[in-house]
Design an enzyme around this catalytic site. Sequence first.
Site, PDB file in Angstrom:
ATOM      1  CD  GLU A 123      -4.945  16.276 -13.870  1.00  0.00           C
ATOM      2  OE1 GLU A 123      -5.694  16.071 -14.820  1.00  0.00           O
ATOM      3  OE2 GLU A 123      -3.778  15.839 -13.801  1.00  0.00           O
ATOM      4  CD  GLU A 174       5.603  17.096 -21.623  1.00  0.00           C
ATOM      5  OE1 GLU A 174       5.110  18.085 -21.041  1.00  0.00           O
ATOM      6  OE2 GLU A 174       4.947  16.061 -21.876  1.00  0.00           O
ATOM      7  NE  ARG A 225      -0.499  16.980 -11.050  1.00  0.00           N
ATOM      8  CZ  ARG A 225       0.168  16.169 -10.247  1.00  0.00           C
ATOM      9  NH1 ARG A 225      -0.026  16.226  -8.943  1.00  0.00           N
ATOM     10  NH2 ARG A 225       1.040  15.302 -10.724  1.00  0.00           N
ATOM     11  CG  ASN A 275      -3.000  16.877 -18.356  1.00  0.00           C
ATOM     12  OD1 ASN A 275      -2.092  16.064 -18.457  1.00  0.00           O
ATOM     13  ND2 ASN A 275      -3.788  16.922 -17.299  1.00  0.00           N
ATOM     14  CG  HIS A 307      -2.145  11.270 -23.615  1.00  0.00           C
ATOM     15  ND1 HIS A 307      -2.587  11.530 -22.339  1.00  0.00           N
ATOM     16  CD2 HIS A 307      -0.795  11.326 -23.559  1.00  0.00           C
ATOM     17  CE1 HIS A 307      -1.540  11.721 -21.548  1.00  0.00           C
ATOM     18  NE2 HIS A 307      -0.448  11.606 -22.263  1.00  0.00           N
ATOM     19  CE  LYS A 313      -1.437  13.180 -13.899  1.00  0.00           C
ATOM     20  NZ  LYS A 313      -1.944  14.210 -14.833  1.00  0.00           N
ATOM     21  CG  HIS A 324      -0.124  16.146 -22.098  1.00  0.00           C
ATOM     22  ND1 HIS A 324       0.508  17.368 -22.276  1.00  0.00           N
ATOM     23  CD2 HIS A 324       0.812  15.328 -21.557  1.00  0.00           C
ATOM     24  CE1 HIS A 324       1.757  17.272 -21.855  1.00  0.00           C
ATOM     25  NE2 HIS A 324       1.969  16.046 -21.417  1.00  0.00           N
ATOM     26  CG  HIS A 359       4.694  11.717 -23.993  1.00  0.00           C
ATOM     27  ND1 HIS A 359       3.324  11.643 -23.932  1.00  0.00           N
ATOM     28  CD2 HIS A 359       5.048  12.691 -23.105  1.00  0.00           C
ATOM     29  CE1 HIS A 359       2.864  12.506 -23.040  1.00  0.00           C
ATOM     30  NE2 HIS A 359       3.898  13.150 -22.527  1.00  0.00           N
ATOM     31  NE  ARG A 376      -4.041  -1.998   2.169  1.00  0.00           N
ATOM     32  CZ  ARG A 376      -3.976  -3.078   2.930  1.00  0.00           C
ATOM     33  NH1 ARG A 376      -2.973  -3.201   3.792  1.00  0.00           N
ATOM     34  NH2 ARG A 376      -4.881  -4.027   2.855  1.00  0.00           N
ATOM     35  CE  LYS A 387       4.261  17.518 -13.278  1.00  0.00           C
ATOM     36  NZ  LYS A 387       4.490  16.388 -14.203  1.00  0.00           N
TER      37      LYS A 387
END
Length: 370
Positions: A242, A190, A246, A250, A257, A148, A253, A275, A126, A232
């Site tokens: 997010e 980026e 936040r 993206n 994506h 993330k 993105h 990417h 966990r 960031k």
Amino acid sequence: MTPHSPLQVAVGGAHPYSITIGPGLLADGQALAACVRGRHVLLVSDSGVAPLYLAKLRAALQQVRPDLLVGEHVLPAGEASKTLAEFGRVIEALATLGATRDACVVALGGGVVGDLSGFAAACWMRGVDCVQVPTTLLAMVDSSVGGKTAVDIPAGKNLVGAFHPPRAVIADTLALSTLPARELRAGLAEVVKYGALGDATFFDWLQQHAGALLAGDSALLAEAIARSCAHKAAIVARDPFEKGERALLNLGHTFGHAIETEQGYSAPGREALNHGEAVAVGMLLAARLSTTLGMATAADEQRLRALLQALQLPVEIPAGLEPQALLGRMRLDKKNVAGRLRLVLWRGIGQAEVVPDVDEAAVLTVLEPR
């Protein structure tokens, strides 16, 4: 690359940590050992990075902490390894090591290694510590920061994952000297994102130094990394899960994506965009959509296009990807609400915002071949 003094960026919030950026950090056993609370360490890397740096990192760590029980897991390089199956193999490596609750997973590599390692660390017992040691520019300025973590499934990128902030990020700028030129350019996409979404002054700085950054100037790259990470870090500290701003990170993105997923990560018969390249195209599509919707001027869209081209990044959707298919991928984006598209657009350079309920017909317009 000429050595330069390490730079530090602090990430605040409920789980604060530091980002250290500088030359020779992979051989800094003290810095690495300071991140390890227990006796078990699993080093995770890939087949491209491990031969270059894994033995050096392990030796530096064990010289300071000879008591450590260190395991290794090396996965095949590439996005195709970011799967639930490979995640399972990292978990098995932790089990074989006998890793306890105070164990540490060290992610040595690019974004795939960082995302996969972080997700495994989030799930083992966990949650155990993860130290991100990014070796690509893209990972240094984006995926290693913010916690993330995820893996891909056939339906889309990063759909299975967890928020799991790292214990530390250690970015050795000397690793960039072995980075293929294409990967350096992907990372610069980026970097551009941070200027485009919230810092017009940084965007101007990138325009001024595009040639030197592309040529691998060490001091300028370190400054670009630190400024990107600071942007960031500030956003992540204010919105760790997010729920609000936040999502601005993206920018480009959702489009990017969709392109990555639709091309299947390794499209047969042609070279797929990676990417960073997909994000470059995605940012320009977001800017074009903003212009189409009357939110921004075409002049800012053209400035973004010019900077991306100066950095030798793609600016068009790869041939053969159908607009309707890309739109279908975009509908699966995690930012969407009640089945309606929710995109990061802008009102010009440095002025990104989250726009709910975007008209799909307008999106299809910008996805059509030009």
